[in-house]
Design an enzyme around this catalytic site. Structure first.
Site, PDB file in Angstrom:
ATOM      1  N   GLU A 252      -3.951 -10.519   0.026  1.00 26.94           N
ATOM      2  CA  GLU A 252      -4.759 -10.656   1.111  1.00 26.94           C
ATOM      3  C   GLU A 252      -6.050 -10.738   0.690  1.00 26.94           C
ATOM      4  O   GLU A 252      -6.527 -10.380  -0.447  1.00 26.94           O
ATOM      5  CB  GLU A 252      -4.855  -9.162   1.579  1.00 26.94           C
ATOM      6  CG  GLU A 252      -3.404  -8.523   2.345  1.00 26.94           C
ATOM      7  CD  GLU A 252      -3.432  -7.286   2.801  1.00 26.94           C
ATOM      8  OE1 GLU A 252      -4.572  -6.774   3.032  1.00 26.94           O
ATOM      9  OE2 GLU A 252      -2.090  -6.513   2.895  1.00 26.94           O
TER      10      GLU A 252
ATOM     11  N   GLU B  23       0.795  -1.226  -0.010  1.00 23.90           N
ATOM     12  CA  GLU B  23       0.063   0.022   0.088  1.00 23.90           C
ATOM     13  C   GLU B  23       0.705   1.548  -0.031  1.00 23.90           C
ATOM     14  O   GLU B  23       0.626   2.297   0.800  1.00 23.90           O
ATOM     15  CB  GLU B  23      -0.918  -0.145   1.333  1.00 23.90           C
ATOM     16  CG  GLU B  23      -2.053  -1.176   1.109  1.00 23.90           C
ATOM     17  CD  GLU B  23      -3.050  -0.821   0.229  1.00 23.90           C
ATOM     18  OE1 GLU B  23      -3.030   0.445  -0.465  1.00 23.90           O
ATOM     19  OE2 GLU B  23      -4.127  -1.485   0.207  1.00 23.90           O
TER      20      GLU B  23
HETATM   21  C1  IPT Z   1      -5.212  -3.813   3.786  1.00 24.21           C
HETATM   22  C2  IPT Z   1      -3.733  -3.506   4.317  1.00 24.21           C
HETATM   23  O1  IPT Z   1      -2.963  -3.946   3.417  1.00 24.21           O
HETATM   24  C3  IPT Z   1      -3.750  -4.513   5.472  1.00 24.21           C
HETATM   25  O2  IPT Z   1      -2.442  -3.938   6.171  1.00 24.21           O
HETATM   26  C4  IPT Z   1      -4.785  -4.383   6.406  1.00 24.21           C
HETATM   27  O3  IPT Z   1      -4.902  -3.053   6.979  1.00 24.21           O
HETATM   28  C5  IPT Z   1      -5.907  -4.682   5.658  1.00 24.21           C
HETATM   29  O4  IPT Z   1      -6.336  -3.725   4.565  1.00 24.21           O
HETATM   30  C6  IPT Z   1      -7.432  -4.325   6.607  1.00 24.21           C
HETATM   31  O5  IPT Z   1      -7.062  -4.970   7.818  1.00 24.21           O
HETATM   32  S1  IPT Z   1      -5.548  -2.307   2.560  1.00 24.21           S
HETATM   33  C7  IPT Z   1      -7.237  -2.152   2.566  1.00 24.21           C
HETATM   34  C8  IPT Z   1      -7.505  -0.593   2.144  1.00 24.21           C
HETATM   35  C9  IPT Z   1      -7.556  -2.948   1.545  1.00 24.21           C
END
Ligand code: IPT
Length: 964
Positions: free
Chosen positions: A470, A394
């Protein structure tokens, strides 16, 4: 000192690999002297060797000072906790001064001071001489200590500032935890070694860069010169078969020991390959976290993480969002996990301003970004487990990514590059996304994704494997939808799998709250419980999400046919010879037969032994795959996979001998039974000979009420509600449409809709009660202020047991899903301690979770039925229960029901913010449900798939109550 410099450091030595060496080293961890100041403007005299620090405190190193009574932690996700004005930082800048005296062993000369990690800007002095400074909190740094070391006593001083220009590069979603949080050593090691070990077609190729020569005794390799390359027969390294060979590099002044794993990562026609075979990543995102120590994670805890992952069929880790402690990667090499090693870089907070001013695209930050990448790659380059480098998380897009990527490709062409923040994939080798919906993942799997504007980049990206760095946000109850993602990953070769967000809840141990989350330390800006989104609770107890994940990630699957089971080997690199297979038959959850199965090593069809016929009840076959022998990560007998098949259904004999309901004037419950009189005819289930039911009369209370009585159960004649069940006072089951919202319900907007509609404040109007052989209670259930409602008609009959047929019919325009459709009743808390049930278990299950629940007979105390989510919310629902025994009675579904039992109400559960807020009351709240709304993963990612939306509809719940 200029904390607003763009420079990543000064006085530092070139980065090099982490390894074991026989070069002498001094462990400088331990108790240091410490002083915290609120600003950076503090005299530097403390660095002098003779400075009097007797007024300071002690602080352990490694640690975070905010977890030792100096200041407080703070949690933000995306936003910066300081004004965004790079490279400027606030005047309030917590500054920790550290001092540590040590004695140099006799004869010691030269050496390097090595810091594995300090958050965030650290200046270092040795005996009053400033060695330099460094940024890049989760990366090592070394200084040449040689010129300033002296015999005997030496004094090391470190000043750590929380905020600096580098803070803008470290906006990861986690607690802000300053301090020297990784090891400090004085080492005489100086070598750097880069071993390259690849694998193709049964042969390994080995070479290395560095001083000295390389030997691998087990392979007969001796005195290999740098630059030379040999090919030999080896066993490959994979996460399933983590074969490591001990290598020794004899360098001037030291002997370096490494463990070499031969493996090759490649991409062919958009498929990710390891050693030439498709690689499916079954991964988790791991932050370093310990509830007491923050990111200063003890070795045993790192090991526990790896063991837990392995035991739950996880095969990959993304080190979100920074390189982990180096020992963690050794554990991954040794026990077998594929790793995406991610650089310590995130600038997420610029996203809120359209990425204006993003350091990723600011030439002034170029050195700092490249420095971070170099320090990661150099440190971790020898780990076979590391299969990709990630530029960061990010951090938007920008020129500095190209600089990082170019350098890395040059230095280490053997590993693909990963970065999710630039969907054009201009600098990467894989197409990575986060939280893409099932539909989008499927489109990408089919190579039918929307094209990029730039045709060249688009063509390039279409040739790339896809992974979700993720997905499935494990916040609170959930994630839902895991099985459907896995099905896609396994169907389309382009899909290389993904990494669940995230491994652990970052709840900090708190004296009042149990586990703290954002806001619990009075932070002005924070993101609440968004940091509580892990597959394991803060103490590493697996949450239901991890138990489900284990099932979904199973490397062996079973397909049942008539008298046969097909065992499918889903491993990427091994056969099934390390497993043994056991088939069990249970009738109503009682084991009646057990056999070992002979399964061919490659898998395949297997004849099932004949199982004896037995007494009635549901018969289930369960086949389990367990480890045949101890593995380094789990003992023999550890269950790896299982499957179940229904052999015979239970067909209960109908009972139509009913007892009629009769009206009796009774005193309120709670008094003594003073009289039992025959009031009506009928045959009880166990009584048999009498056709008479029994009406109970109570004495002691004031104010008689009319009751409708059949057998030993009674209903209030005015409300039509059950008031006594087999002699136990109850508050009768009533239609319920609400649950304490989950985090995902909130994020989905459903929690608000339910609240606005009033599902949490239903009123129940009785329209008609008729009693005869059947007691019929017609009601209309609706919240105030709406014209929506449910007609709920309760039809009760008594045949020795009490049977309920509840017809539900929506009135009005119900658009949104409801939370649940079922009934809620309460009974005296003391009446129930343990619940035994037959149905899926032992864990909780919702429509799109609970894949791990298997049909059996389970037993748990009411306390054990609760899932202790750190932020309390709906939990603990057991789905598809056939029957459950609670205290003196048994509830059966016709055919099944959902069971939830608690010592608090749904309203109390919804009001609780932390675990200790939930206090057992004197009632047992029993929810008997027909259906629940799905869970989904809307906290980040898609809401429940449409099939899991619970829309109001005409439906019927059938239950019966019997004496246990
Ligand atoms: C995403 C992040 O990469 C991760 O660090 C964490 O914050 C997660 O979201 C949520 O828990 S970024 C999100 C804007 C998709």
């Amino acid at each position: 000192m200029d904390l607003e410099t763009f420079s990543p450091g000064s006085g530092r030595l070139e980065p090099r690999a982490a390894f074991r060496t026989d070069a002498p080293s001094l462990d400088l961890n331990g108790t240091w002297r410490f002083r915290l100041s609120p600003t950076a403007n503090v005299p530097e005299d403390f660095a002098g060797p003779d400075y009097d620090d007797s007024g300071w405190d002690d602080l352990p190193v490694p640690s975070h000072w905010v977890l030792h009574g100096h200041g407080a932690p703070a949690y933000t996700n995306v936003v910066y906790p300081i004004p965004v004005d790079p490279p400027r930082v606030p005047d309030e800048n917590p500054t920790g001064d550290y001092r540590r005296a040590f004695d140099l062993p006799e004869g010691w000369t030269g050496g390097r001071l090595r810091f594995e990690g300090a958050e965030s800007f650290a200046r270092v002095w040795l005996n009053g001489h400033e060695l330099g400074f460094s940024t890049g909190s989760r990366l090592p740094v070394e200084y040449d200590a040689g010129p300033y070391l002296r015999p005997g006593r030496n004094v090391l001083a470190v000043r750590v500032h929380q905020w600096s220009a580098a803070t803008y590069l470290e906006d990861q979603d986690m607690w802000w935890l300053p301090g020297i949080f990784r090891d400090v050593t004085l080492t005489r090691s100086a070598a750097d070694v880069f071993v390259r070990a690849s694998y193709q077609d049964g042969r390994g190729t080995l070479s290395f860069d560095g001083p000295g020569t390389l030997s691998v005794p087990e392979l007969g390799v001796e005195g290999l010169e740098p630059g030379a390359e040999i090919t030999l027969d080896v066993r490959p390294w994979t996460a399933e078969t983590p074969h490591l060979y001990d290598a020794v590099v004899t360098c001037p002044g030291e002997t370096v020991r490494l463990r070499v794993g031969f493996r090759t990562i490649s991409i062919v026609d958009s498929v990710l390959l390891a050693n030439g075979r498709p690689l499916l990543l079954k991964g988790v995102n791991r932050h370093e976290f310990h509830p007491e120590h923050g990111r200063a994670v003890p070795y045993e805890t790192m090991r526990e993480d790896v063991l837990l992952m392995k035991r739950h069929n996880v095969n990959a880790v993304r080190t979100s969002h920074y390189p982990p402690h180096p020992d963690f990667l050794d554990l991954c090499d040794e026990l077998g996990l594929w790793v995406i090693d991610e650089c310590d870089l995130e600038t997420h907070g610029f996203g809120g301003f359209g990425w204006r001013g993003n350091p990723t695209d600011d030439p002034r930050y170029e050195d700092a970004l490249l420095d971070r990448m170099r320090r990661m790659v150099e440190r971790d380059k020898n780990h076979p487990s590391v299969i990709m480098w990630s530029l960061g998380n990010e951090a938007g897009v920008g020129r500095n990514l190209a600089v990082m990527a170019d350098w890395t490709r040059e230095r280490d062409p053997s590993r693909p590059l990963h970065y999710e923040g630039d969907w054009s994939c201009a600098h990467t080798d894989v197409y990575s996304r986060m939280y893409a919906s099932h539909a989008e993942v499927e489109a990408i799997g089919r190579r039918e994704e929307d094209p990029l504007d730039d045709p060249e980049l688009d063509a390039r990206r279409r040739q790339m494997p896809f992974l979700q760095c993720e997905y499935a946000h494990a916040m609170g109850n959930g994630p839902g939808g895991l099985a459907e993602y896995q099905e896609l990953f396994e169907r389309y070769p382009r899909l290389a799998g993904g990494f669940i967000w995230e491994w652990i809840d970052h709840g900090l141990t708190h004296p009042e709250h149990g586990y703290a989350y954002g806001g619990d330390y009075g932070e002005l800006v924070h993101d609440g419980n968004f940091v509580i989104d892990g597959l394991v609770f803060p103490d590493r107890t697996p949450s239901p999400g991890l138990i489900d994940l284990k099932k979904v990630f199973e490397p062996v699957t079973f397909e049942f046919g008539d008298g046969v089971v097909r065992v499918v080997n889903g491993h990427g690199f091994t056969d099934l010879s390390h497993l043994r297979f056991v088939a069990t038959v249970q009738v109503e959850g009682e084991t009646v037969a057990e056999h070992r199965l002979d399964v061919p090593a490659q898998g395949g069809e297997c004849k099932l032994p004949g199982f004896p016929d037995g007494p009635g009840g549901e018969r289930w076959l369960t086949v389990r795959a367990e480890l045949a022998a101890d593995e380094p990560w789990a003992p023999a007998g550890h269950e790896v996979a299982w499957g179940q098949a229904l052999l015979t259904l239970h067909d209960p004999a109908p009972n139509d001998l009913l007892t009629a309901f009769t009206r009796t004037a009774t005193e309120p419950a709670g008094g003594e039974v003073i009289d039992a009189g025959v009031v009506a005819g009928g045959e009880s289930r166990d009584g048999g000979e009498s056709r008479d039911g029994v009406g109970l009369r109570y004495g002691g209370g004031a104010g008689a009420r009319d009751e409708l009585i059949a057998g030993d159960s009674a209903f209030d004649a005015v409300t039509g509600r059950l008031v006594r069940l087999f002699g136990t006072e109850v508050e009768g089951p009533r239609l319920d449409l609400w649950r304490a919202p989950t985090d995902n319900d909130r994020a989905d907007g459903l929690a608000d809709k339910w609240h606005r509609l009033g599902l949490d404040r239903l009123t129940h109007r009785v329209d008609e009660i008729t009693a005869g052989e059947e007691l019929v209670v017609r009601t209309r259930v609706a919240p105030a202020a709406t014209n929506l409602g449910m007609l709920a008609t309760y039809r009760w009959t008594f045949d020795g047991g009490l049977r309920l047929v509840l017809d539900i019919e929506p009135e009005g325009d119900w658009r949104d899903p409801v939370a649940r459709i079922g009934v809620t009743m309460t009974l005296p808390g003391a009446a129930v301690d343990r619940v035994t049930w037959f149905g899926p278990g032992p864990g909780e299950a919702y429509p799109d979770t609970g894949m791990a629940a298997r049909v059996g007979r389970w037993s748990a105390t009411v306390e054990e039925l609760q899932t202790p989510y750190v932020r309390p919310q709906e939990n603990g629902h057991r789905a598809d229960v056939r029957w459950a025994e609670l205290g003196g009675f048994r509830v059966s579904g016709e055919p099944t029901f959902g069971l939830t039992a608690r010592r608090w109400s749904a309203a109390e559960l919804a009001a609780a913010r932390h675990r200790p807020d939930l206090v057992a009351g004197d009632r047992l709240h029993l929810h008997l449900d027909l259906a629940h709304q799905g869970i989904g993963t809307a906290t980040c990612g898609p809401r429940p798939l449409p099939a899991y939306d619970l829309l109001a509809r005409r439906t019927t719940l059938r239950l019966r109550f019997d004496r246990a």
